[in-house]
Every structure is written in C-alpha cells, then in structure tokens.
Design a protein around this motif. Structure first.
Motif, mmCIF file in Angstrom:
data_model
loop_
_atom_site.group_PDB
_atom_site.id
_atom_site.type_symbol
_atom_site.label_atom_id
_atom_site.label_comp_id
_atom_site.label_asym_id
_atom_site.label_seq_id
_atom_site.Cartn_x
_atom_site.Cartn_y
_atom_site.Cartn_z
ATOM 1 N N LEU A 18 -10.023 52.190 154.433
ATOM 2 C CA LEU A 18 -9.156 53.337 154.165
ATOM 3 C C LEU A 18 -8.753 53.306 152.697
ATOM 4 N N LYS A 19 -8.322 54.461 152.218
ATOM 5 C CA LYS A 19 -7.708 54.551 150.897
ATOM 6 C C LYS A 19 -6.219 54.775 151.123
ATOM 7 N N LYS A 20 -5.406 54.405 150.152
ATOM 8 C CA LYS A 20 -3.964 54.562 150.350
ATOM 9 C C LYS A 20 -3.552 56.022 150.474
ATOM 10 N N THR A 21 -4.411 56.931 150.062
ATOM 11 C CA THR A 21 -4.115 58.361 150.174
ATOM 12 C C THR A 21 -4.529 58.954 151.521
ATOM 13 N N ASP A 22 -5.256 58.178 152.336
ATOM 14 C CA ASP A 22 -5.651 58.660 153.662
ATOM 15 C C ASP A 22 -4.423 58.763 154.561
ATOM 16 N N SER A 23 -4.526 59.556 155.592
ATOM 17 C CA SER A 23 -3.401 59.739 156.517
ATOM 18 C C SER A 23 -3.406 58.650 157.589
ATOM 19 N N LEU A 24 -2.238 58.404 158.157
ATOM 20 C CA LEU A 24 -2.135 57.467 159.270
ATOM 21 C C LEU A 24 -2.829 58.019 160.504
ATOM 22 N N GLU A 25 -2.885 59.328 160.602
ATOM 23 C CA GLU A 25 -3.608 59.959 161.716
ATOM 24 C C GLU A 25 -5.104 59.619 161.620
ATOM 25 N N LYS A 26 -5.651 59.660 160.401
ATOM 26 C CA LYS A 26 -7.049 59.277 160.202
ATOM 27 C C LYS A 26 -7.241 57.814 160.573
ATOM 28 N N ALA A 27 -6.298 56.985 160.185
ATOM 29 C CA ALA A 27 -6.381 55.556 160.510
ATOM 30 C C ALA A 27 -6.442 55.353 162.015
ATOM 31 N N GLU A 28 -5.569 56.034 162.742
ATOM 32 C CA GLU A 28 -5.559 55.884 164.197
ATOM 33 C C GLU A 28 -6.899 56.304 164.800
ATOM 34 N N LYS A 29 -7.466 57.391 164.301
ATOM 35 C CA LYS A 29 -8.764 57.841 164.809
ATOM 36 C C LYS A 29 -9.839 56.798 164.545
ATOM 37 N N LEU A 30 -9.820 56.161 163.376
ATOM 38 C CA LEU A 30 -10.808 55.117 163.062
ATOM 39 C C LEU A 30 -10.630 53.904 163.967
ATOM 40 N N PHE A 31 -9.384 53.490 164.188
ATOM 41 C CA PHE A 31 -9.125 52.360 165.087
ATOM 42 C C PHE A 31 -9.719 52.631 166.469
ATOM 43 N N LYS A 32 -9.466 53.815 166.983
ATOM 44 C CA LYS A 32 -9.916 54.142 168.337
ATOM 45 C C LYS A 32 -11.417 54.366 168.408
ATOM 46 N N ARG A 33 -11.980 55.091 167.442
ATOM 47 C CA ARG A 33 -13.413 55.402 167.464
ATOM 48 C C ARG A 33 -14.266 54.133 167.353
ATOM 49 N N HIS A 34 -13.851 53.216 166.489
ATOM 50 C CA HIS A 34 -14.662 52.020 166.234
ATOM 51 C C HIS A 34 -14.195 50.800 167.025
#
Length: 139
Positions: A18-34
C-alpha cells in the motif's frame, strides 16, 4: 534441516503493498481478497510502515452498533489515513538472515511478520505462517 538456511528460501517475494495515500477501505479489500494479515506501506520501493488486519479491526465499531457493518466501517475508515494507523519504526531483516535468526526475532518480539529489506528496498515479507510451513516440511 539446512543449518544457516537464508530466509529468502521461505519469504514471500511478490508482496502486496500500500501507499500512505491509499484508503483504509482499499486496504481492507486487499486483506480479504488475498487472505493476508500484513501489508507493507511503501514509498517507491522503500518501506515506511506496516498495516495489519488487526489494526483495521481495532478501528471497527460495527460490533457495538446496530448499523450496517459495511456502512460503519466505511465511515470509520474515512476518518483515518493509512499513515495514522500503520506501525512505524519497523524491525526488518535482510534476505540473507538465517531462518533461525528470523524465528528468534519473531518469537522474542511476538511479531507475526517481518519485512525483508535489501539495499533499502522491500524485497519480501516473512510471516509466522511461512515459518510454520517450513518447519512442517522438515518432518
């Protein structure tokens, strides 16, 4: 078991970041998808922090409300930025560090993941799961 086997034998090389400018929502999607629990936060190839799935869970208020869980999560996630939630001042290891040394660091500090850094660039991540899989192959 190879005595001095390097952590590069068991680490994950193609790391989701992730980049520090990414959203926490994007982070959650990555955690779940992968199906992962730790994501390094990078600036170009340099690691600047680590976000864990448990960091996100600590932010979630959905368990104590009657609201729709997804709506509450999005509202809470929009209140924070990745660089406010991520861990800083990380312990890192090089890819040549032995698996035994990495296991000692993980056990001593009660970490669940360590970024692998070579020449100031993220080259992988090693987790307790990687270590357990390696040990199981020895039997």
């Amino acid at each position: 078991m190879i005595r001095k086997a390097p952590v590069s034998m068991i680490m994950t090389e193609h790391v989701i970041t992730l980049k520090k400018t990414d959203s926490l929502e994007k982070a959650e999607k990555l955690f779940k998808r992968h199906k992962i629990r730790h994501i390094p936060v990078v600036d170009d190839d340099a690691i600047i922090g680590m976000l864990s799935y448990s960091d996100l869970l600590r932010l979630s208020f959905a368990d104590v409300t009657n609201e729709d869980e997804n709506i509450v999560d999005v509202m809470v996630y929009n209140m924070f930025k990745i660089d406010q939630v991520m861990k800083r001042n990380l312990v890192t290891v090089s890819s040549s560090k032995s698996i035994k040394e990495v296991a000692e660091i993980l056990a001593k500090n009660e970490f669940h993941a360590l970024p692998v850094v070579d020449n100031n660039k993220l080259s992988g991540i090693v987790t307790t799961t990687d270590l357990i899989k390696y040990l199981l192959k020895q039997f």
